[in-house]
Design an enzyme around this catalytic site. Structure first.
Site, PDB file in Angstrom:
ATOM      1  N   SER A   1       0.863  -1.178   0.000  1.00 48.52           N
ATOM      2  CA  SER A   1       0.000   0.000   0.000  1.00 48.52           C
ATOM      3  C   SER A   1       0.900   1.229   0.000  1.00 48.52           C
ATOM      4  O   SER A   1       2.055   1.160   0.448  1.00 48.52           O
ATOM      5  CB  SER A   1      -0.852   0.014   1.275  1.00 48.52           C
ATOM      6  OG  SER A   1      -1.404   1.301   1.488  1.00 48.52           O
TER       7      SER A   1
ATOM      8  N   TYR B   1      -2.725  -0.993  10.389  1.00 47.00           N
ATOM      9  CA  TYR B   1      -2.591  -1.183   8.933  1.00 47.00           C
ATOM     10  C   TYR B   1      -1.243  -0.648   8.444  1.00 47.00           C
ATOM     11  O   TYR B   1      -0.502  -1.324   7.729  1.00 47.00           O
ATOM     12  CB  TYR B   1      -3.752  -0.469   8.239  1.00 47.00           C
ATOM     13  CG  TYR B   1      -3.852  -0.696   6.752  1.00 47.00           C
ATOM     14  CD1 TYR B   1      -4.515  -1.822   6.249  1.00 47.00           C
ATOM     15  CD2 TYR B   1      -3.312   0.208   5.846  1.00 47.00           C
ATOM     16  CE1 TYR B   1      -4.618  -2.030   4.882  1.00 47.00           C
ATOM     17  CE2 TYR B   1      -3.414   0.008   4.478  1.00 47.00           C
ATOM     18  CZ  TYR B   1      -4.079  -1.110   4.001  1.00 47.00           C
ATOM     19  OH  TYR B   1      -4.189  -1.317   2.646  1.00 47.00           O
TER      20      TYR B   1
HETATM   21  C1  BGC Z   1      -6.216   1.453   1.745  1.00 46.15           C
HETATM   22  C2  BGC Z   1      -7.373   2.307   1.226  1.00 46.15           C
HETATM   23  C3  BGC Z   1      -6.928   3.715   1.008  1.00 46.15           C
HETATM   24  C4  BGC Z   1      -5.646   3.797   0.210  1.00 46.15           C
HETATM   25  C5  BGC Z   1      -5.112   5.219   0.104  1.00 46.15           C
HETATM   26  C6  BGC Z   1      -5.049   1.620   0.815  1.00 46.15           C
HETATM   27  O1  BGC Z   1      -3.982   0.816   1.220  1.00 46.15           O
HETATM   28  O2  BGC Z   1      -6.614   0.095   1.848  1.00 46.15           O
HETATM   29  O3  BGC Z   1      -8.441   2.240   2.144  1.00 46.15           O
HETATM   30  O4  BGC Z   1      -7.951   4.438   0.310  1.00 46.15           O
HETATM   31  O5  BGC Z   1      -4.657   2.976   0.795  1.00 46.15           O
HETATM   32  O6  BGC Z   1      -5.114   5.888   1.325  1.00 46.15           O
END
Ligand code: BGC
Length: 274
Positions: free
Chosen positions: A159, A172
Site C-alpha cells: 500500500s 494497517y
Molecule cells: C487502503 C485504502 C486507502 C488507500 C489510500 C489503501 O492501502 O486500503 O483504504 O484508500 O490505501 O489511502
C-alpha cells in the site's frame, strides 16, 4: 540470449499462479489479468466461496484455467494444505500474489488488541506464511527452461501506507511498513535462487475496502485532492501492473516497489505550497 525467439515475454502460458484474497476487490482483477496472460489461477478465498466460484467460472468461460481454493492465510495448517492442493490440482506453482488484506480502523487510544492482532495476522504474518510455502515449492522445482526465466515470482501487494503514515490506521500502516522490509529481505535472500520478489503498492483503488472514501461526492472530492493524476484508481490498474511484474518482461526487476497510485506518494499537498 535475451529471450526465446518469437516468444512474447508478457505471456504466462504454462505457469500457475496463486492469488490470495482473489475473491474480491483488487484480487479479482489481478486473477483476471493473470488468466488473460495465460496463467492457470488458484483463486484463494476465506469465506466467500460463491464469489470465488463465480470468478473461476468466468475465467473458464473465457477459455482460461482457474480453480477456487479455500484457506485462511493466518493459519499455518490452512496455508500448508492450500499449497499442497494447488500443486495437486494445477501441477505446480510459479507465481504467488500475496494480496489478502484487511483494514480494521480505530484511533490508537481506542484500538483493541484484537484490532491490532487481526490486521497484523492477515496483512503481515499471512504474507510471510504464503511466501515461505511458495519459496519451498520454487526451490524444489528450480528454473523450468522454456516456461520462465525465473524459478518463481512473489509479489507482495502492499500500500502507499508502507511510506505514508496514516492517522487512525496504526495497525494497517505498521503491517504495510513491515511488508516493505519483509519483501526486500526475501528479495535479497532469494535472488541467487532466481526467485524474484517485488511489491506493488496501490493508492486509492475503488474497492469495498475504502467505499466511505469515494461513495459521496464530498468524500470523492477530498480523496481526489490527494491524487495528482486526478482520478481514483480501478482494480484493473493494479491487475495489469501485477501481470507485467511477474512476467519475463520484468525479469531484471528484483526487490522493487512499484507505486500504482496516480501520484499519491508525491506529496500533493506541496503543489503551490511550501
Ligand atoms: C487502503 C485504502 C486507502 C488507500 C489510500 C489503501 O492501502 O486500503 O483504504 O484508500 O490505501 O489511502
Amino acid at each position: 540470449m535475451d529471450q526465446r525467439p518469437g516468444s512474447d515475454p508478457l505471456r504466462l502460458d504454462g505457469q500457475c499462479a496463486l492469488v490470495t484474497g482473489g475473491d474480491g476487490g483488487i484480487g479479482t482483477e489481478v486473477s483476471r489479468s493473470l488468466a488473460r496472460a495465460g496463467a492457470a489461477v488458484a483463486v484463494n478465498y476465506r469465506r466467500r466461496d460463491d464469489a470465488a466460484r463465480r470468478l473461476v467460472e468466468e475465467i473458464r468461460a473465457e477459455g482460461g484455467r482457474a480453480t477456487a481454493v479455500r484457506g485462511d492465510v493466518t493459519r499455518e495448517d490452512d496455508v500448508v494444505a492450500m499449497f499442497r492442493r494447488i500443486e495437486e490440482e494445477l501441477g505446480g506453482l510459479d507465481v504467488l500474489i500475496n494480496n489478502a488484506g484487511v483494514q480494521c480502523d480505530a484511533a490508537v487510544h481506542e484500538m483493541s488488541l484484537d484490532d491490532w492482532n487481526d490486521v497484523i495476522a492477515v496483512n503481515l504474518t499471512g504474507q510471510f506464511l504464503c511466501a515461505r510455502e511458495a519459496t519451498r515449492v520454487f526451490l524444489r522445482r528450480g528454473v523450468r527452461s522454456g516456461v520462465s526465466r525465473a524459478a518463481g515470482k512473489i509479489v507482495f501487494v502492499s500500500s502507499v501506507h508502507d511510506v505514508i503514515p496514516w492517522a487512525g490506521h496504526a495497525n494497517y500502516a505498521a503491517a504495510k511498513g513491515g511488508v516493505a522490509m519483509l519483501m526486500k529481505t526475501l528479495a535479497q535472500e532469494l535472488a541467487a535462487h532466481r526467485i524474484r520478489v517485488n511489491a506493488i503498492s496501490p493508492g486509492a483503488i475503488r474497492t469495498p475496502i475504502n467505499r466511505a472514501a469515494w461513495e459521496t461526492p464530498e468524500a470523492e472530492e477530498r480523496l481526489l485532492a490527494l491524487i495528482p493524476y486526478g482520478r481514483i484508481g480501478e482494480p484493473g490498474d493494479v491487475g495489469r501492473a501485477v501481470a507485467w511484474l511477474v512476467s519475463d518482461a520484468a525479469d531484471y526487476v528484483v526487490g522493487a516497489t512499484l507505486y500504482v497510485d496516480g501520484g499519491m506518494t508525491l506529496y500533493p499537498a506541496f503543489i503551490g505550497n511550501g
